[in-house]
Scaffold this motif. Structure first.
Motif, PDB file in Angstrom:
ATOM      1  N   HIS A 183       0.852  -1.200   0.000  1.00 12.03           N
ATOM      2  CA  HIS A 183       0.000   0.000   0.000  1.00 12.03           C
ATOM      3  C   HIS A 183       0.885   1.246   0.000  1.00 12.03           C
ATOM      4  O   HIS A 183       0.643   2.181  -0.752  1.00 12.03           O
ATOM      5  CB  HIS A 183      -0.906  -0.030   1.228  1.00 12.03           C
ATOM      6  CG  HIS A 183      -1.863   1.115   1.285  1.00 12.03           C
ATOM      7  ND1 HIS A 183      -2.642   1.500   0.213  1.00 12.03           N
ATOM      8  CD2 HIS A 183      -2.176   1.973   2.282  1.00 12.03           C
ATOM      9  CE1 HIS A 183      -3.383   2.538   0.560  1.00 12.03           C
ATOM     10  NE2 HIS A 183      -3.114   2.859   1.804  1.00 12.03           N
ATOM     11  N   HIS A 184       1.893   1.257   0.836  1.00 14.07           N
ATOM     12  CA  HIS A 184       2.747   2.447   0.913  1.00 14.07           C
ATOM     13  C   HIS A 184       3.837   2.413  -0.161  1.00 14.07           C
ATOM     14  O   HIS A 184       4.416   1.361  -0.427  1.00 14.07           O
ATOM     15  CB  HIS A 184       3.391   2.555   2.302  1.00 14.07           C
ATOM     16  CG  HIS A 184       2.388   2.922   3.357  1.00 14.07           C
ATOM     17  ND1 HIS A 184       2.474   2.461   4.647  1.00 14.07           N
ATOM     18  CD2 HIS A 184       1.269   3.687   3.296  1.00 14.07           C
ATOM     19  CE1 HIS A 184       1.450   2.956   5.347  1.00 14.07           C
ATOM     20  NE2 HIS A 184       0.701   3.684   4.547  1.00 14.07           N
ATOM     21  N   GLY A 233      -5.468   4.859   7.390  1.00 12.67           N
ATOM     22  CA  GLY A 233      -4.330   5.785   7.329  1.00 12.67           C
ATOM     23  C   GLY A 233      -4.647   7.076   8.066  1.00 12.67           C
ATOM     24  O   GLY A 233      -5.496   7.107   8.957  1.00 12.67           O
ATOM     25  N   HIS A 255      -1.842   3.183  12.463  1.00 10.20           N
ATOM     26  CA  HIS A 255      -1.930   3.439  11.018  1.00 10.20           C
ATOM     27  C   HIS A 255      -1.900   2.107  10.235  1.00 10.20           C
ATOM     28  O   HIS A 255      -2.768   1.847   9.400  1.00 10.20           O
ATOM     29  CB  HIS A 255      -0.760   4.353  10.636  1.00 10.20           C
ATOM     30  CG  HIS A 255      -0.780   4.831   9.224  1.00 10.20           C
ATOM     31  ND1 HIS A 255      -0.653   6.159   8.897  1.00 10.20           N
ATOM     32  CD2 HIS A 255      -0.873   4.175   8.036  1.00 10.20           C
ATOM     33  CE1 HIS A 255      -0.677   6.294   7.581  1.00 10.20           C
ATOM     34  NE2 HIS A 255      -0.802   5.102   7.041  1.00 10.20           N
ATOM     35  N   GLU A 265      -5.057  -0.037   7.701  1.00  9.72           N
ATOM     36  CA  GLU A 265      -4.920  -0.317   6.267  1.00  9.72           C
ATOM     37  C   GLU A 265      -4.798  -1.820   5.978  1.00  9.72           C
ATOM     38  O   GLU A 265      -5.032  -2.257   4.851  1.00  9.72           O
ATOM     39  CB  GLU A 265      -3.714   0.442   5.711  1.00  9.72           C
ATOM     40  CG  GLU A 265      -3.952   1.946   5.801  1.00  9.72           C
ATOM     41  CD  GLU A 265      -2.751   2.797   5.432  1.00  9.72           C
ATOM     42  OE1 GLU A 265      -2.951   3.942   5.035  1.00  9.72           O
ATOM     43  OE2 GLU A 265      -1.607   2.326   5.555  1.00  9.72           O
TER      44      GLU A 265
HETATM   45 ZN   LIG Z   1      -1.062   4.703   5.035  1.00  7.12          ZN
END
Ligand SMILES: [Zn+2]
Length: 375
Positions: A65-66, A290, A333, A337
């Protein structure tokens, strides 16, 4: 076995890179589009412990995702943690692909998975993006030409409403005109006033397809000079957007909701904390995977009693609770996610062996509850 390009194309069908924020860095970070993909690992962070997991699992593709590099870089030397990630992935023949803010706003996207994990129903975007602009295209034609016009206009992109295609509204009426002496009318005679039965045809069409639809209309119409109207329809909120708001099956106190969130999300040392009256009854819940603290006002406008997100700050939280009359729940965080990973993996699971990383990559590794003592 699909090629990497096929897997990327499947993912981008759901997470279009064009939806990403301008500052974001999504897409293929490394990997040969022609390479075959048998196994893929899905994780939140492209960090070294996840690379360990990818190598141990013998995967060909790591989807995170990041982003690995959000800002620019001039070196991928193995002298930094990120450089080592690149080196180790390349040496092991593993591609890295990122779906970040494009997956946040997708429908379903990151916050849908979070909302579902928390038991929310009827999820809607919290900050909806406008839908695709639409036109209404209208023309008038003899009954015998209606079918060919509908075919041609729908072929050009008109007439799609949700899962339905070739949608049109037809109304019988009468058209009238006087053709010029040198005209070549399909109905009536040059120089004479003609009254002819006609069908009014209305179809919606994406504004981006306007030229193609009008060209198709004119080409398929039997008249020398077809009459047509184009009306721009009001732009409405679309299904995509940041955050989601939904309902719990039954109301609970903030205290109970916070405990449920801690049980529903993957375990982290940070856990879950809440701001607001613990006895406040909550039912409408906003969520944002997030960092979503700036969505507190949107959440309140959407009628939410509570917003669950991460990376919340002291002053903004204090002011939101006092001024917006909303409770805030601050989760890790990474944990907010993580539920999306399974949903993303399922998109390619028919052609690729998928797995979801369970390595906790939240940076916070310790938490000690306060006890009596100094202030
Ligand atoms: Zn994030």
């Amino acid at each position: 076995m699909p090629a990497l390009a096929d897997v990327v194309s499947e993912l981008e069908g759901h997470y279009d890179p064009a939806w990403a924020e301008p500052w974001d860095a999504v897409g293929l970070v490394c990997g040969d589009p022609g390479a075959e993909v048998r196994r893929a690992l899905f994780a939140v962070d492209p960090v070294e412990v996840v690379v360990d997991e990818a190598i141990a699992g013998g995967v060909d593709l790591l989807v995170t995702h990041h982003p690995l590099f959000l800002g620019g870089t001039t070196s991928v030397a193995a002298t930094t943690a990120k450089g080592r990630v690149v080196h180790r992935l390349l040496a092991a023949g593993i591609a890295l692909y990122v779906a970040h803010t494009n997956a946040d706003v997708a429908s379903p996207g990151v916050s849908d998975a979070l909302g579902v994990a928390l038991g929310l129903q009827g999820l809607q975007p919290l900050r909806a993006e406008v839908g695709e602009p639409q036109d209404k295209v209208v023309t008038f034609a003899p009954e015998a030409a209606v079918a060919q016009l509908l075919d041609a206009m729908s072929e050009a992109g008109a007439g799609v409403i949700g899962d339905y295609s070739r949608c049109a509204f037809l109304a019988d009426g009468t058209g009238t005109f006087r053709a010029a002496p040198d005209a070549n009318p399909a109905v009536g005679r040059p120089g004479e006033v003609t009254r002819a039965p006609e069908v009014r045809i209305e179809m919606v069409a994406p504004r981006a397809r306007r030229t193609a639809v009008l060209r198709a209309l004119i080409a398929a119409h039997p008249y020398e000079e077809p009459a047509w109207d184009v009306m721009e329809l009001a732009v409405m909120p679309g299904p995509r957007g940041l955050g989601r708001v939904g309902e719990l099956a039954e109301p609970v106190t903030l205290e109970e909701f916070t405990s449920r969130a801690a049980r529903a999300l993957p375990r982290t040392s940070w856990g879950v904390r809440a701001a607001g009256d613990p006895r406040r009854v909550v039912r409408t819940v906003a969520v944002c995977g997030g960092s979503g603290g700036d969505l507190a006002a949107d959440a309140r406008r959407a009628g939410a009693d509570v917003l669950l997100t991460s990376d919340l700050k002291h002053h903004a939280t204090s002011e939101s609770v006092a001024d917006l009359d909303i409770c805030l729940v601050d989760a890790a965080h990474w944990a907010t996610e993580w539920p999306w990973l399974q949903a993303a993996a399922e998109l390619v699971a028919t052609t690729v062996e998928t797995s979801v990383s369970t390595t906790v990559t939240d940076p916070w590794t310790l938490h000690a509850a306060s006890t009596t003592g100094g202030t």
